[in-house]
Design an enzyme around this catalytic site. Sequence first.
Site, short mmCIF file in Angstrom:
data_model
loop_
_atom_site.label_atom_id
_atom_site.label_comp_id
_atom_site.label_asym_id
_atom_site.label_seq_id
_atom_site.Cartn_x
_atom_site.Cartn_y
_atom_site.Cartn_z
N PRO A 1 0.82 -1.22 0.00
CA PRO A 1 0.00 0.00 0.00
C PRO A 1 0.85 1.26 0.00
O PRO A 1 0.34 2.35 -0.29
CB PRO A 1 -0.81 -0.11 1.30
CG PRO A 1 -0.03 -1.03 2.18
CD PRO A 1 0.71 -1.96 1.27
N SER B 1 3.04 -3.54 -7.18
CA SER B 1 3.94 -2.70 -6.39
C SER B 1 5.14 -2.36 -7.24
O SER B 1 5.07 -2.46 -8.47
CB SER B 1 4.36 -3.45 -5.13
OG SER B 1 5.08 -2.57 -4.30
N ASP C 1 9.59 -2.83 -7.73
CA ASP C 1 10.50 -3.96 -7.78
C ASP C 1 10.88 -4.47 -6.38
O ASP C 1 11.31 -5.60 -6.23
CB ASP C 1 11.76 -3.57 -8.57
CG ASP C 1 11.43 -3.31 -10.03
OD1 ASP C 1 10.66 -4.09 -10.60
OD2 ASP C 1 11.92 -2.31 -10.58
N GLY C 2 10.72 -3.62 -5.37
CA GLY C 2 11.10 -3.99 -4.01
C GLY C 2 10.28 -5.17 -3.49
O GLY C 2 10.81 -6.10 -2.87
N GLU D 1 11.27 -9.25 -2.67
CA GLU D 1 10.88 -10.04 -1.49
C GLU D 1 10.33 -11.40 -1.92
O GLU D 1 10.63 -12.42 -1.32
CB GLU D 1 9.79 -9.31 -0.70
CG GLU D 1 10.28 -8.14 0.11
CD GLU D 1 9.21 -7.68 1.10
OE1 GLU D 1 8.27 -8.44 1.35
OE2 GLU D 1 9.33 -6.55 1.59
N GLY E 1 4.73 0.80 -8.09
CA GLY E 1 5.76 1.39 -7.24
C GLY E 1 6.40 2.55 -7.96
O GLY E 1 5.95 2.95 -9.04
N SER E 2 7.49 3.07 -7.40
CA SER E 2 8.17 4.14 -8.11
C SER E 2 9.29 3.58 -8.98
O SER E 2 9.76 4.23 -9.89
CB SER E 2 8.70 5.19 -7.14
OG SER E 2 9.38 4.56 -6.10
N ARG F 1 9.73 10.43 -3.29
CA ARG F 1 8.85 9.32 -3.64
C ARG F 1 7.47 9.80 -4.13
O ARG F 1 6.87 9.21 -5.02
CB ARG F 1 8.69 8.46 -2.38
CG ARG F 1 7.75 7.30 -2.48
CD ARG F 1 7.89 6.45 -1.24
NE ARG F 1 9.15 5.73 -1.27
CZ ARG F 1 9.29 4.51 -1.78
NH1 ARG F 1 8.26 3.89 -2.28
NH2 ARG F 1 10.45 3.90 -1.78
N ARG G 1 11.13 11.06 -9.82
CA ARG G 1 12.15 11.34 -8.80
C ARG G 1 13.55 11.03 -9.31
O ARG G 1 14.52 11.70 -8.99
CB ARG G 1 11.84 10.55 -7.52
CG ARG G 1 12.04 9.04 -7.58
CD ARG G 1 11.81 8.45 -6.19
NE ARG G 1 11.48 7.04 -6.15
CZ ARG G 1 12.29 6.11 -5.64
NH1 ARG G 1 13.47 6.41 -5.18
NH2 ARG G 1 11.88 4.85 -5.59
P1 ADP Z 1 8.82 1.43 -4.63
O1 ADP Z 1 9.10 1.07 -6.07
O2 ADP Z 1 7.97 2.62 -4.54
O3 ADP Z 1 10.07 1.48 -3.85
P2 ADP Z 1 8.40 -1.19 -3.67
O4 ADP Z 1 7.40 -2.19 -4.00
O5 ADP Z 1 9.74 -1.38 -4.26
O6 ADP Z 1 7.90 0.26 -4.06
O7 ADP Z 1 8.47 -1.16 -2.10
C1 ADP Z 1 9.48 -0.51 -1.39
C2 ADP Z 1 9.79 -1.25 -0.11
O8 ADP Z 1 8.66 -1.27 0.73
C3 ADP Z 1 10.16 -2.69 -0.36
O9 ADP Z 1 11.48 -2.88 0.06
C4 ADP Z 1 9.20 -3.50 0.51
O10 ADP Z 1 9.91 -4.47 1.23
C5 ADP Z 1 8.67 -2.48 1.48
N1 ADP Z 1 7.31 -2.73 1.95
C6 ADP Z 1 6.38 -3.58 1.45
N2 ADP Z 1 5.23 -3.49 2.13
C7 ADP Z 1 5.41 -2.55 3.09
C8 ADP Z 1 4.59 -2.01 4.12
N3 ADP Z 1 3.34 -2.40 4.29
N4 ADP Z 1 5.12 -1.05 4.90
C9 ADP Z 1 6.37 -0.64 4.72
N5 ADP Z 1 7.21 -1.11 3.77
C10 ADP Z 1 6.74 -2.06 2.97
MG MG Z 2 11.85 -0.25 -5.08
#
Ligand code: ADP
Ligand code: MG
Length: 615
Positions: A166, A222, A224-225, A229, A254-255, A325, A331
Amino acid sequence: MDEESALLEDVFYLYPSRSIQCIVRLLEDKLTVRATAGHIKVVKYDSVSLKDVIGCHVMRGRTDGYYNHSDIRPDIGDPSAYIAIYTYPLTYRGTFLNKQQRRERYVLTFRILKSSRQQDNLAIAHHWRVAILWMLRQSSLPCAKELSRFPSVPPSTRRLLVFINPFGGTGKAYQIYRERVVALLAESDIEHDLIITARANHARDFVNTADLSHWSGIVVISGDGLLFEVFNGLMERDDWKKAIKIPVGIIPGGSGNGLAKAISHAVGEPYNTNNVISSTLNIVCGRVSPMDLVRVQTLEDNMYAFLSVGWGIMADIDIESEKLRAIGEARFTVWALVRALGLRKYRGRLSYLPVAGMEGYCKKNEQAKWKIERSKTMDDGFQWHKNYTKENGVCDAGLSRKKIERRSKSFIAIDSEEVTLPEADNVSQVEKHNYTSNNLEETYNPIFEVSKDENICNTKENDHMDENQSAISDQQSSTPSTSNADMYCSKLPSLSAPLPENWIVEEGEFVLVYVSLQTHLASDVFIAPNAKLDDGVMWLLIIRADVSRVQVINFLTCLQSGTHIDNPYVDMIPIYAFRLEPFSTDGFLTVDGEVIKSGPIQAEVLPSIARVMTL
Ligand code: ADP
Ligand code: MG
């Protein structure tokens, strides 16, 4: 011609019109609609490729009452059946000079009114639905022409596990899911279980221990983060060899959405105009492609990456721009300018094992001459595993003795020798496997029990997949005394042990060392134009410290078009493995865009180990 090859043909009313009748034909590869009277075009798309169809539903008219053919009034009931066919054809939008391709939702709805009894009409609608679904999910059944041999029930549905972060990107992942993804899943009859992550590592812990047999795939909405996982959670399981074969899909939320863009690029789909639909279509169409991962080792940890390992200016941009972000992918652009103006240099030692013959290779025009062809690369990839011996702890990657002897140890420029590599016919060549079948016995796929009815023939696509799968396992098993499992065991010496002589070593100051597995790191970062999902190599980009700010800005500007690799101060080298030893802790070290503790790091390719959902 269409008449001859039609699997099904009938005359239906075109909904919502009450009077237009049309001939609808289901062919091996498409659905056609023609008006019965005259040759006028009665629908926007009168020929829809089955590749663009994701599903169809049957509905009944409002009342099952008496009905007079010439008098269809709602008050005396509508015994019709309706069939809605959900299609997403490619269309062009924009001005004459700036046309953009995009996927557009288009629903073809027909009213079936052959009898005054609604159940007769529903039976026809169901017959069509079942036939269309079998054609979609078991493409080109060779025996489909004998319609009696179409099964009477639709193919089983899939069930997916969906994760949403989220807080990914601008925090819109759940909205994307609710407003745009759910509808496509429903249209394709895909059931799903949703997990909204409550914390970092929630998805990783879940896939690490869950009984995956409940799902035929995992989808991440979301950046790539969260995907990182999921892959790591799968690889950390005791049954990782089986678990990592579960198809994984990504919908950008995600970003940093590098893999979503790279997959669209690989399958030749438009991305920038409607990336959620493009990515969701990858998920609902039910095919998978093999994808490489890399095993990354640091002093503390082992992890698995699918995107990149970065050090230097681009890693700093990625991490330091986190504070922006809220503006999404923009960004990266904003912070790129900031970092280029305040240019830093990073001291360290970089060692790598290049693809045979490609040590001095870097320029785009040279790249055009050879593109890694999958089989060749696989061969090389396996070669590197094959050549591994316990004595030297590493393979020689098929490099000739002569070349190895010619190397010096620091900032080597090896003149590129006449290397003849086979030409791949097409960058976007992606090997596709259908995962709505019973042929992925290696994967979790319990929902997809294809009917055991002997009348149902195996599909061509499935046959094709079998050949490829056995080709892969043949290669694996051809490794002497090495089982499939060993093939993925680390062939690298430990981080503190010396590397073999045949590695290239550079020591000094760098502006950037970036290793990418994919073509794209984000929708506008086309870092490795010749990468493929399963080419079996990593793409090492090096910029050494003797560059000006202007050159760095030029490099960053060219990243969007992929022309950065033409610059003389940029090296792009396909490699199997590397080790990086930063001499200080200044500057971030990233794996798949996430920061890790700065220190020595090494990585090696695991060819074609994972499966991603592709069109
Ligand atoms: P972005 O591309 O915006 O960075 P990501 O999907 O890569 O989005 O997520 C960023 C990080 O947030 C990841 O490392 C993930 O482990 C972590 N994450 C996932 N769910 C949550 C959550 N509910 N609260 C905080 N961090 C989270
Ligand atoms: Mg990321």
